[in-house]
Design a protein around this motif. Structure first.
Motif, PDB file in Angstrom:
ATOM      1  N   VAL A   1       0.859  -1.191   0.000  1.00 39.21           N
ATOM      2  CA  VAL A   1       0.000   0.000   0.000  1.00 39.21           C
ATOM      3  C   VAL A   1       0.892   1.237   0.000  1.00 39.21           C
ATOM      4  N   GLN A   2       0.286   2.364  -0.309  1.00 36.91           N
ATOM      5  CA  GLN A   2       0.995   3.637  -0.202  1.00 36.91           C
ATOM      6  C   GLN A   2       1.369   3.870   1.256  1.00 36.91           C
ATOM      7  N   ARG A   3       2.608   4.234   1.521  1.00 39.03           N
ATOM      8  CA  ARG A   3       3.044   4.489   2.891  1.00 39.03           C
ATOM      9  C   ARG A   3       2.223   5.636   3.484  1.00 39.03           C
ATOM     10  N   ASP A   4       1.648   5.389   4.668  1.00 39.70           N
ATOM     11  CA  ASP A   4       0.790   6.382   5.323  1.00 39.70           C
ATOM     12  C   ASP A   4       0.967   6.224   6.829  1.00 39.70           C
ATOM     13  N   LYS A   5       1.897   7.011   7.374  1.00 42.41           N
ATOM     14  CA  LYS A   5       2.215   6.884   8.799  1.00 42.41           C
ATOM     15  C   LYS A   5       1.053   7.306   9.692  1.00 42.41           C
ATOM     16  N   ALA A   6       0.248   8.276   9.245  1.00 44.84           N
ATOM     17  CA  ALA A   6      -0.904   8.710  10.044  1.00 44.84           C
ATOM     18  C   ALA A   6      -1.932   7.579  10.137  1.00 44.84           C
ATOM     19  N   LYS A   7      -2.183   6.921   9.016  1.00 47.01           N
ATOM     20  CA  LYS A   7      -3.131   5.799   9.022  1.00 47.01           C
ATOM     21  C   LYS A   7      -2.570   4.657   9.862  1.00 47.01           C
ATOM     22  N   ALA A   8      -1.261   4.415   9.753  1.00 45.49           N
ATOM     23  CA  ALA A   8      -0.625   3.372  10.552  1.00 45.49           C
ATOM     24  C   ALA A   8      -0.802   3.663  12.040  1.00 45.49           C
ATOM     25  N   ALA A   9      -0.549   4.899  12.433  1.00 48.07           N
ATOM     26  CA  ALA A   9      -0.686   5.271  13.847  1.00 48.07           C
ATOM     27  C   ALA A   9      -2.123   5.081  14.318  1.00 48.07           C
ATOM     28  N   ASP A  10      -3.092   5.421  13.476  1.00 43.61           N
ATOM     29  CA  ASP A  10      -4.503   5.238  13.842  1.00 43.61           C
ATOM     30  C   ASP A  10      -4.820   3.750  14.036  1.00 43.61           C
ATOM     31  N   LEU A  11      -4.332   2.915  13.146  1.00 41.53           N
ATOM     32  CA  LEU A  11      -4.569   1.467  13.270  1.00 41.53           C
ATOM     33  C   LEU A  11      -3.888   0.903  14.510  1.00 41.53           C
ATOM     34  N   PHE A  12      -2.639   1.344  14.764  1.00 47.37           N
ATOM     35  CA  PHE A  12      -1.942   0.898  15.976  1.00 47.37           C
ATOM     36  C   PHE A  12      -2.708   1.347  17.226  1.00 47.37           C
ATOM     37  N   LYS A  13      -3.235   2.571  17.192  1.00 46.70           N
ATOM     38  CA  LYS A  13      -3.972   3.084  18.351  1.00 46.70           C
ATOM     39  C   LYS A  13      -5.218   2.244  18.614  1.00 46.70           C
ATOM     40  N   ARG A  14      -5.950   1.916  17.538  1.00 50.25           N
ATOM     41  CA  ARG A  14      -7.159   1.103  17.690  1.00 50.25           C
ATOM     42  C   ARG A  14      -6.825  -0.262  18.294  1.00 50.25           C
ATOM     43  N   ALA A  15      -5.716  -0.854  17.852  1.00 52.82           N
ATOM     44  CA  ALA A  15      -5.319  -2.156  18.390  1.00 52.82           C
ATOM     45  C   ALA A  15      -4.806  -2.022  19.824  1.00 52.82           C
ATOM     46  N   ALA A  16      -4.030  -0.975  20.088  1.00 55.23           N
ATOM     47  CA  ALA A  16      -3.466  -0.772  21.429  1.00 55.23           C
ATOM     48  C   ALA A  16      -4.573  -0.579  22.461  1.00 55.23           C
ATOM     49  N   LEU A  17      -5.613   0.132  22.088  1.00 52.71           N
ATOM     50  CA  LEU A  17      -6.729   0.367  23.012  1.00 52.71           C
ATOM     51  C   LEU A  17      -7.462  -0.931  23.362  1.00 52.71           C
ATOM     52  N   GLN A  18      -7.240  -1.957  22.539  1.00 54.22           N
ATOM     53  CA  GLN A  18      -7.841  -3.269  22.808  1.00 54.22           C
ATOM     54  C   GLN A  18      -6.821  -4.244  23.408  1.00 54.22           C
ATOM     55  N   GLY A  19      -5.639  -3.715  23.786  1.00 54.36           N
ATOM     56  CA  GLY A  19      -4.660  -4.526  24.491  1.00 54.36           C
ATOM     57  C   GLY A  19      -3.549  -5.132  23.659  1.00 54.36           C
ATOM     58  N   HIS A  20      -3.362  -4.699  22.429  1.00 55.59           N
ATOM     59  CA  HIS A  20      -2.312  -5.288  21.593  1.00 55.59           C
ATOM     60  C   HIS A  20      -0.956  -4.684  21.945  1.00 55.59           C
ATOM     61  N   LEU A  21      -0.074  -5.530  22.455  1.00 57.69           N
ATOM     62  CA  LEU A  21       1.233  -5.123  22.965  1.00 57.69           C
ATOM     63  C   LEU A  21       2.116  -4.476  21.896  1.00 57.69           C
ATOM     64  N   GLY A  22       2.280  -5.121  20.757  1.00 57.19           N
ATOM     65  CA  GLY A  22       3.137  -4.584  19.697  1.00 57.19           C
ATOM     66  C   GLY A  22       2.666  -3.237  19.194  1.00 57.19           C
ATOM     67  N   SER A  23       1.357  -3.063  19.130  1.00 54.56           N
ATOM     68  CA  SER A  23       0.800  -1.776  18.683  1.00 54.56           C
ATOM     69  C   SER A  23       1.110  -0.677  19.680  1.00 54.56           C
ATOM     70  N   ARG A  24       1.027  -0.991  20.954  1.00 59.41           N
ATOM     71  CA  ARG A  24       1.319  -0.001  22.000  1.00 59.41           C
ATOM     72  C   ARG A  24       2.790   0.420  21.918  1.00 59.41           C
ATOM     73  N   CYS A  25       3.669  -0.538  21.762  1.00 60.43           N
ATOM     74  CA  CYS A  25       5.097  -0.253  21.639  1.00 60.43           C
ATOM     75  C   CYS A  25       5.365   0.595  20.390  1.00 60.43           C
ATOM     76  N   ASN A  26       4.732   0.226  19.268  1.00 61.06           N
ATOM     77  CA  ASN A  26       4.917   0.996  18.032  1.00 61.06           C
ATOM     78  C   ASN A  26       4.452   2.437  18.198  1.00 61.06           C
ATOM     79  N   LEU A  27       3.344   2.648  18.913  1.00 65.99           N
ATOM     80  CA  LEU A  27       2.879   4.017  19.164  1.00 65.99           C
ATOM     81  C   LEU A  27       3.931   4.798  19.943  1.00 65.99           C
TER      82      LEU A  27
END
Length: 149
Positions: A68-94
């Protein structure tokens, strides 16, 4: 065989199986050619069905620009959604994303959470931030205590 079982679960709209098959397509494995477009389709559907692993995989794809086209803002939003549900790797990436943007306070907060969830890499990043004057002694002590518990 195992692949037939996974595909049967995917046909029944099992989000875990969809995420798993997406990972196989995303990385390419013996007997299954790499197909990032197919991986993205599986992850998008799995995420809609509630897979936090798929949110993480989508975030990683957008962050790295894989398929996909690189989109750091979209990536951060997806990581945030996962982190809020307890995903460890997403929280670290944020935490890493916030740190690279210069938002060290937010970065340390994210890394504190993931260190307390048992992520050694997050603990090491807080230690590095402490040594650089970007995290307090109390934050490092809190991370260390949380990690050890």
């Amino acid at each position: 065989d195992a692949m037939a079982m996974i595909q049967a679960r995917v046909a029944k709209k099992d989000p875990a199986a969809m995420n798993h098959l997406g990972e196989k397509y995303g990385h390419g494995i013996p007997g299954l050619q790499k197909d990032t477009r197919k991986a993205m389709e599986l992850w998008e559907e799995a995420a809609e069905l509630g897979s936090i692993g798929a949110l993480f995989n989508l975030g990683s794809a957008y962050f790295l620009g894989e398929g996909v086209q690189r989109d750091k803002a979209k990536a951060a939003d997806l990581f945030k959604r996962a982190a809020l549900q307890g995903h460890l790797g997403s929280r670290c990436n944020l935490g890493c994303i916030e740190g690279k943007m210069g938002n060290h306070d937010h970065a340390v907060r994210h890394l504190l959470i993931s260190a307390k969830m048992g992520d050694q890499g997050s603990l090491e990043m807080i230690k590095t931030a402490f040594k650089a004057g970007l995290a307090t002694k109390e934050q490092y002590a809190e991370a260390l205590k949380g990690y050890q518990n």
